[in-house]
Design a protein around this motif. Structure first.
Motif, short mmCIF file in Angstrom:
data_model
loop_
_atom_site.label_atom_id
_atom_site.label_comp_id
_atom_site.label_asym_id
_atom_site.label_seq_id
_atom_site.Cartn_x
_atom_site.Cartn_y
_atom_site.Cartn_z
N ASN A 33 8.13 3.48 2.25
CA ASN A 33 7.55 2.35 1.53
C ASN A 33 8.42 1.11 1.47
O ASN A 33 8.65 0.56 0.40
N GLU A 60 1.20 1.98 8.88
CA GLU A 60 -0.22 2.36 8.91
C GLU A 60 -1.10 1.11 8.88
O GLU A 60 -2.32 1.21 8.82
N ASN A 61 -0.48 -0.04 8.95
CA ASN A 61 -1.19 -1.32 8.95
C ASN A 61 -1.53 -1.68 10.39
O ASN A 61 -0.67 -2.10 11.16
N CYS A 117 3.17 4.46 1.83
CA CYS A 117 2.89 5.54 2.77
C CYS A 117 1.74 6.40 2.25
O CYS A 117 1.72 6.78 1.08
N SER A 118 0.81 6.72 3.11
CA SER A 118 -0.30 7.57 2.70
C SER A 118 0.21 8.99 2.42
O SER A 118 1.26 9.40 2.95
N GLU A 119 -0.51 9.71 1.64
CA GLU A 119 -0.14 11.09 1.30
C GLU A 119 -0.08 11.95 2.57
O GLU A 119 0.82 12.77 2.72
N LYS A 120 -1.03 11.75 3.46
CA LYS A 120 -1.06 12.53 4.70
C LYS A 120 0.20 12.29 5.54
O LYS A 120 0.83 13.23 6.01
N SER A 121 0.55 11.03 5.73
CA SER A 121 1.73 10.70 6.52
C SER A 121 3.00 11.20 5.84
O SER A 121 3.90 11.73 6.51
N TYR A 122 3.07 11.03 4.53
CA TYR A 122 4.24 11.52 3.79
C TYR A 122 4.42 13.02 3.99
O TYR A 122 5.51 13.50 4.25
N SER A 126 5.54 2.28 6.32
CA SER A 126 5.36 3.55 5.61
C SER A 126 6.66 4.34 5.62
O SER A 126 6.99 5.00 4.64
N LYS A 165 0.82 -1.21 0.00
CA LYS A 165 0.00 0.00 0.00
C LYS A 165 0.85 1.26 0.00
O LYS A 165 0.48 2.26 -0.55
#
Length: 124
Positions: A32, A59-60, A12-17, A45, A10
């Protein structure tokens, strides 16, 4: 096989990045990483290494922190890198606080480059 494995990741989410990169810059740590083992797979992430300490953010929610920590230590031990502390975080705020604390620490003689090479070698 590589394509199928990479589709499962999946990332790293955009928010976390944005949170990590705005606070510390884009080039600090690694994003990632997906670690595979015989029993389980672990998606990270972000990973940060300072001295002989590795911290990772996932984030899992289903990921076993203890399982990943042991897996990373085992992999590093195979590469003759011993005495590394590993901590996995699921809470981004706590991870960012710990990263900041680590950045403010004096850097002891360490094997940060060796550690990162090994982590890259065992991840997708």
């Amino acid at each position: 096989v590589s394509m199928i494995m990479n589709l499962k990741v999946k990332g790293c989410s955009e928010k976390s990045y944005r949170c990590i990169s705005q606070k510390f810059g884009e080039k600090i740590g690694a994003y990632n990483l997906y670690f595979t083992s015989y029993d389980k797979n672990y998606d990270m992430s972000h990973v940060f290494v300072k001295g002989m300490t590795i911290i990772a953010f996932t984030e899992n929610e289903k990921l076993s922190e203890a399982g990943l920590e042991e897996h990373v230590k085992t992999v590093l031990n195979r590469d003759a890198i011993k005495g590394v502390n590993v901590k996995v975080y699921k809470d981004l705020d706590k991870y960012l606080v710990r990263m900041e604390q680590m950045l403010n620490l004096e850097n002891e003689k360490s094997r940060e480059e060796d550690i990162m090479k090994t982590l890259y070698a065992v991840s997708l």
